[in-house]
Design an enzyme around this catalytic site. Structure first.
Site, short mmCIF file in Angstrom:
data_model
loop_
_atom_site.label_atom_id
_atom_site.label_comp_id
_atom_site.label_asym_id
_atom_site.label_seq_id
_atom_site.Cartn_x
_atom_site.Cartn_y
_atom_site.Cartn_z
N LYS A 1 0.82 -1.21 0.00
CA LYS A 1 0.00 0.00 0.00
C LYS A 1 0.85 1.27 0.00
CE LYS A 1 -4.21 -2.04 1.73
NZ LYS A 1 -3.82 -3.46 1.87
C1 LIG Z 1 -4.45 -4.55 1.29
C2 LIG Z 1 -3.68 -5.81 1.16
C3 LIG Z 1 -4.05 -6.82 0.25
C4 LIG Z 1 -5.30 -6.73 -0.61
O1 LIG Z 1 -5.21 -5.76 -1.61
P1 LIG Z 1 -6.53 -5.23 -2.36
O2 LIG Z 1 -6.09 -4.09 -3.20
O3 LIG Z 1 -7.48 -4.79 -1.26
O4 LIG Z 1 -7.10 -6.36 -3.14
C5 LIG Z 1 -3.23 -7.93 0.14
N1 LIG Z 1 -2.13 -8.07 0.91
C6 LIG Z 1 -1.75 -7.13 1.80
C7 LIG Z 1 -0.53 -7.35 2.62
C8 LIG Z 1 -2.49 -5.96 1.95
O5 LIG Z 1 -2.11 -5.02 2.84
#
Ligand SMILES: *Cc1c(COP(=O)(O)O)cnc(C)c1O
Length: 459
Positions: free
Chosen positions: A109
């Protein structure tokens, strides 16, 4: 480039306004009016470093920001990453792992939220405005958003997390940030309570306008856009190393934001053969791609908590394309889903030429972590391991298989210990947080109490 809502209400919004708006006023999600075609430029793009490639992609979507400013925002955003390549592609046995966890909070993120923080600051400085971001988190989004917005001018951030229900590392990553514009609220309740409170604040339009509330979750188009860059970067590296002319991706999925960015990359002309989304036991999306029925179930807690989601907000963006960009069909489908908790695709194919899905349970995911550690000496975090498990089930053939690594294993040491039998998932930067000074405010799960806090601390 101008933007429109998936439900047809908002249209012809410039990029900068789209970024500040977040959710469209008609409840839909924002999408570009057309998809840029980069298929003729792939040879040139393949030679660029990460930051320069990102600028080439973002300028297609953000043409109301001068290129020099866009370049400065991109350079600043990725200067906080520990890896010079930003998102290195690593060969692990017969697959490639795309390491997306070298940012400040050790999860993918950061790629979008470091960029969004600098983008907000730029846009707000330009129009002399202010923004008070309010967000709910089950862990990763909150810390990435806090680290993206800390110390930025013109913007404050308040993050609600369920007290005692996020991992110790995740709680520390949020509450040890002491900048004056960062506020952590520990809510006596669940993640759903936190999200319900945030939704109530945004639904109170006079309150939202008075305090200029802003959103940072993946309904914000700029987050999806930022993630498109690493699909191009990874595909180029894999094709360079293998001589292949196309690639497969497997993406650990919760809210459908990350995999939707891959879908956009494919639509823009990147030679992706398969785009496989991977879920844990919270498998609403896998059930959809197998049966054509999108129906909500109960959320269960797993070792990959950032994927413990039932309603995937970005799915609506994909549906918009699946329905031939017909906003009336999207509105009808979303209304049906809201009323009945279920929607069925009645006409034609369930998916499209790229997307398919798979699901991995806890035991097989732990097995993948153990086997990959013993066989290749590489430690997968539990989210990444869900993806690798699904990639293996889908079959690894003659096309390079790129598995997205969405978090560093040291964020989830308990799951790693359970898989390999030893406490080996550590990183000095995360270990160093343990004695850090922290600040947070504990509040009941009550929208009025949170609204009072936001009003008192707003810029
Ligand atoms: C947020 C997250 C996901 C999922 O991603 P999306 O964009 O919501 O599908 C997967 N793995 C980790 C470690 C995350 O923080």
């Amino acid at each position: 480039m101008l933007y429109k809502s998936t439900r047809g209400g908002d249209s012809r919004l410039p990029f900068k306004e789209t970024v500040l708006t977040g959710l469209a006023r008609d409840g839909g999600l924002m999408l570009p009016e057309s998809v840029p075609d980069l298929s003729g430029a792939l040879g040139r793009l393949a030679t660029l470093r990460y930051q320069d490639l990102a600028v080439e992609i973002f300028r297609e979507f953000a043409d109301d920001i001068p290129e020099g400013s866009l370049r400065a925002i991109v350079e600043k955003s990725y200067s906080t990453f520990r890896a010079p390549e930003v998102t290195p592609l690593v060969g692990v046995g017969d697959i490639f792992v795309l390491e997306l966890f070298h940012g400040p909070t050790f999860a993918f993120k950061d790629l979008a939220l470091q960029f969004l923080g600098n983008l907000f600051e730029y846009v707000l400085r330009e129009n002399g405005a202010r923004l008070n971001v309010v967000a709910a988190t089950s862990g990763d989004t909150g810390s990435a958003a806090i680290h993206g917005l800390r110390g930025r001018k013109g913007v404050s951030i308040t993050v609600l997390h369920p007290f005692g229900r996020v991992s110790p590392v995740q709680a520390l990553q949020m509450t040890s940030v002491l900048d004056a514009n960062v506020h952590n609220l520990a809510i006596d309740g669940t993640f759903d309570d936190c999200q319900g409170i945030v939704k109530a604040l945004f639904a109170d339009l006079p309150f939202k306008d008075k305090y200029s509330l802003g959103a940072v979750n993946s309904i914000n188009w700029a987050r999806v856009m930022a993630q498109i860059a690493y699909y191009f970067f990874a595909a180029f590296r894999a094709m360079e190393r293998t001589g292949a002319t196309q690639v497969d991706f497997t993406v650990p999925t919760g809210n459908f934001g990350d995999v939707f960015a891959g879908y956009m990359a494919a639509k823009m002309g990147l030679p992706i053969r398969r785009l496989i989304l991977a879920t844990n036991e919270n498998d609403i999306l896998d059930r959809y791609f197998r049966t054509g029925v999108y129906s909500i179930g109960a959320v269960s807690a797993t070792i990959s908590p950032s994927m413990d989601i039932q309603v995937a907000s970005n799915f609506e963006r994909w549906l918009h394309y699946r329905f031939g960009e017909d906003p009336a069909k999207v509105s009808a489908a979303m209304a049906e889903f809201k009323a009945t908790g279920s929607l069925r695709i009645a006409d034609g194919a369930i998916g499209d030429r790229w997307l398919s899905s798979g699901r991995a349970g806890t035991e097989e995911t732990l097995g993948t972590i153990r086997d990959t550690w013993r066989g290749a000496g590489y430690l997968l975090d539990p989210h990444t391991a869900v993806g690798v498990t699904v990639a293996r089930k889908a079959g690894i053939g003659d096309v390079p298989m790129i598995c997205l690594a969405t978090a560093h294993p040291a964020k989830f040491p308990a799951a790693i210990e359970r898989a390999v039998g030893e406490d080996i998932a550590h990183h000095p930067a995360l270990d160093a947080l343990k004695g850090a000074e922290r600040r947070m405010t504990r509040l009941p799960a009550d929208a009025r109490a949170v609204a009072e806090f936001v009003a008192a601390n707003a810029l």
